[in-house]
Design an enzyme around this catalytic site. Sequence first.
Site, PDB file in Angstrom:
ATOM      1  N   ASP A  89       0.869  -1.184   0.000  1.00  0.00           N
ATOM      2  CA  ASP A  89       0.000   0.000   0.000  1.00  0.00           C
ATOM      3  C   ASP A  89       0.902   1.227   0.000  1.00  0.00           C
ATOM      4  O   ASP A  89       2.109   1.144   0.227  1.00  0.00           O
ATOM      5  CB  ASP A  89      -0.957  -0.044   1.197  1.00  0.00           C
ATOM      6  CG  ASP A  89      -2.143   0.908   1.015  1.00  0.00           C
ATOM      7  OD1 ASP A  89      -2.221   1.584  -0.028  1.00  0.00           O
ATOM      8  OD2 ASP A  89      -2.993   0.969   1.924  1.00  0.00           O
ATOM      9  N   ASP A 124      -3.827   7.023  -3.838  1.00  0.00           N
ATOM     10  CA  ASP A 124      -5.172   7.535  -4.107  1.00  0.00           C
ATOM     11  C   ASP A 124      -5.570   8.534  -3.027  1.00  0.00           C
ATOM     12  O   ASP A 124      -4.958   8.589  -1.964  1.00  0.00           O
ATOM     13  CB  ASP A 124      -6.167   6.369  -4.178  1.00  0.00           C
ATOM     14  CG  ASP A 124      -6.007   5.381  -3.031  1.00  0.00           C
ATOM     15  OD1 ASP A 124      -4.883   4.852  -2.838  1.00  0.00           O
ATOM     16  OD2 ASP A 124      -6.993   5.136  -2.318  1.00  0.00           O
ATOM     17  N   CYS A 274     -14.731 -21.588  20.494  1.00  0.00           N
ATOM     18  CA  CYS A 274     -13.999 -21.790  19.251  1.00  0.00           C
ATOM     19  C   CYS A 274     -13.156 -23.033  19.422  1.00  0.00           C
ATOM     20  O   CYS A 274     -12.727 -23.341  20.527  1.00  0.00           O
ATOM     21  CB  CYS A 274     -13.121 -20.566  19.008  1.00  0.00           C
ATOM     22  SG  CYS A 274     -11.978 -20.744  17.629  1.00  0.00           S
ATOM     23  N   CYS A 276     -10.316 -23.636  17.425  1.00  0.00           N
ATOM     24  CA  CYS A 276      -9.017 -23.486  16.759  1.00  0.00           C
ATOM     25  C   CYS A 276      -7.931 -23.974  17.727  1.00  0.00           C
ATOM     26  O   CYS A 276      -8.172 -24.091  18.930  1.00  0.00           O
ATOM     27  CB  CYS A 276      -8.801 -22.037  16.312  1.00  0.00           C
ATOM     28  SG  CYS A 276      -8.169 -20.939  17.587  1.00  0.00           S
ATOM     29  N   CYS A 279      -7.539 -21.849  20.922  1.00  0.00           N
ATOM     30  CA  CYS A 279      -8.617 -21.930  21.904  1.00  0.00           C
ATOM     31  C   CYS A 279      -8.689 -23.302  22.573  1.00  0.00           C
ATOM     32  O   CYS A 279      -9.184 -23.426  23.686  1.00  0.00           O
ATOM     33  CB  CYS A 279      -9.944 -21.546  21.263  1.00  0.00           C
ATOM     34  SG  CYS A 279      -9.961 -19.824  20.749  1.00  0.00           S
TER      35      CYS A 279
HETATM   36  N1  GUN Z   1      -6.380   1.254   3.271  1.00  0.00           N
HETATM   37  C1  GUN Z   1      -7.641   1.357   3.746  1.00  0.00           C
HETATM   38  N2  GUN Z   1      -8.393   2.127   2.943  1.00  0.00           N
HETATM   39  C2  GUN Z   1      -7.590   2.537   1.931  1.00  0.00           C
HETATM   40  C3  GUN Z   1      -7.805   3.361   0.776  1.00  0.00           C
HETATM   41  O1  GUN Z   1      -8.885   3.885   0.523  1.00  0.00           O
HETATM   42  N3  GUN Z   1      -6.728   3.528  -0.054  1.00  0.00           N
HETATM   43  C4  GUN Z   1      -5.513   2.952   0.202  1.00  0.00           C
HETATM   44  N4  GUN Z   1      -4.513   3.144  -0.672  1.00  0.00           N
HETATM   45  N5  GUN Z   1      -5.306   2.182   1.283  1.00  0.00           N
HETATM   46  C5  GUN Z   1      -6.333   1.986   2.138  1.00  0.00           C
HETATM   47 ZN    ZN Z   2     -10.002 -19.815  18.477  1.00  0.00          ZN
END
Ligand code: GUN
Ligand code: ZN
Length: 645
Positions: A89, A124, A274, A276, A279
Amino acid sequence: MKFEIKDRDAAARICRFTTKHGTVTTPNLMPVINPNKMLITPKEMKKLFGTEMVITNAFIINKDKKLRKKALDEGVHKLIDFDGPIMTDSGTFQSYIYGDVDVEPIEIVEFQRDIRSDVGTILDVFGTPNQTKKKAEQGMKETIKRAKQGVKLKGDMALACTIQGSIYPELRENCAKELSKIFPDFFPIGGVVPLMENQRYSDLVRCILSSKKGLDPSKPVHLFGAGHPLIFPLAVALGCDFFDSSAYAKYANDDRLIFYWGTEKLEDLTELPCSCPICLKHTASDLKKIDKKERAREIAKHNLFVSFTEIKKIRNAIANGNLWELVERRANSNPYLFEALKELRIKDNKDFLEQFEPTSKNKALFYTGSQTIHRPIVHRCHNRLFSRYTSFFRDTVVFPEGKKPYSNYYSEQIKRVLKKGDINILIDSHLGPVPLELDEMYPFAQSVFPDTTDNETEEKATKIFNNFTKNKKIICWKGDKTLEEMSESDEKRLNVDLLRISAVSDMQFGKGAAESLFKGEIRIVKSKKTGKMRNIYCDGKHILSMRASDGMFTLKMDGARLLHKSFKFPSLRVILEKDAVPFVKDGKSVFAKFVKDCDSELRPLDECLIVDDKDNLLAIGRCLLNRLEMLSFKVGVAVKSREHM
Ligand code: GUN
Ligand code: ZN
């Protein structure tokens, strides 16, 4: 990058997504890896949960001198020690949380490319839910501008171009359309974290649907910042392929455990509900007592176990054709989610989703509550009853809901009614009106309802029933006294089997199909064991076979010729590019990239006529995609060919 459909249900798909670092199956969850503080390492995740792909943050790596150098020198895979596909990201989320970030949109795309991320993300502009439309539009336009710059710089990295537009459906759809034009590789739906944090799931559904309506359907869709399994089934059913989770760690640090129905505080749990491995290892009280850091790690693991288990359940449901059942059951366990499903009752949304819904499924339709009757498949059946089905006679006898198939359940009564003369027989079912001739067709026979349903289902079914029988004389079956009240008619009863094959073929292929298929002498071969229809011959030629599983027809070549003659181009057709003609003539399946055009009424699993661009009939097959998909996918099979000329 490659993205290929393997299976489908609702608007969901199971796909193979391939990057330089391997192939993953979608729908899938990418745990968020913070390179500064890993609660669980990606390697551990792979071992414990079968994690196939992770997401980390290029902005954080870029900001830290040491991380930056290592990433540039050795690549992001070495940096976080993971050899599978990695998405990165860009810092958009940080700019939303902390205000401006000191990184340029171009610089961060180049950086992601240079650290050899498999899927990088543009910077963005995060559209918040409380923005004015004008402000949201500005952000959306800036996002599109940055996407256009980004695709020029991405090199061989796949680029994710985020759809923004706040909570305004027109902006979302527009943004998706504009972004689709520049051919990104990956489509995150962004700006939705505040909606999820505030359980505003109706708004979330609107954001997903409006984005999907504008999108090129051949690329993966990622719901950015969605890490709670509560919304996975619904988001997948609407066409989301990827999720990313930082929730597992955030909640764990807060002593909160994720479950498919919501989140529970550890302090409120007397037992761990749970099974898993985590747990099973602890009791609620000993988990409360262990060291804070170790506890966070243990809860994070539980959170990921639960999240990945839900992904597996979803994939199973897609393969079995019962994803809507899972969606509705999950919504029944959370009122906000339940409310959000009401968005799917809006006609425009039903029309959109119906295009992706397969013609029939492996499993019977199960009633789960008031949402069931609003499913896209039911919407389709209702539409087709009005547009494709014509009743045969003037008067109609109506039987109440009963056991399926109705023709068996009511066989004695029907025999006596028909002795009186030619008359339509209709069932007033939980799904609405069912003409007797369609009682073995999916989903009328393949559906399971309790004896009594709910007010909404009854109202909806009644409304359709009343429209369907408007201006027709109907007689409700009340036992023998109904017979006494009926007048004798001297009309001669047509062959019941012929009525059945006529009604089913019109419903399945379109109005007029019966007229073109059954012109000659009809012979119906039935199964000796079940008495059900198997093969239909016209003037000695095998034209159709009936499938026992869904009561629909498989088309044979001689039947295809008849439909081809009477249905005008491009109805029922998939039209090939020239290059593909020799392959299809040879019996090969049709790849999406060789589809020139196709009938927009064809749905996944529909029978179709495969023709060249001069409309010469070459083969018949079963569609795996709808028109939108056939025209945009460049990999994978569009039509499975079954017989060729
Ligand atoms: N992580 C959570 N929401 C967003 C988003 O709208 N854009 C980007 N690039 N990362 C995110
Ligand atoms: Zn669990």
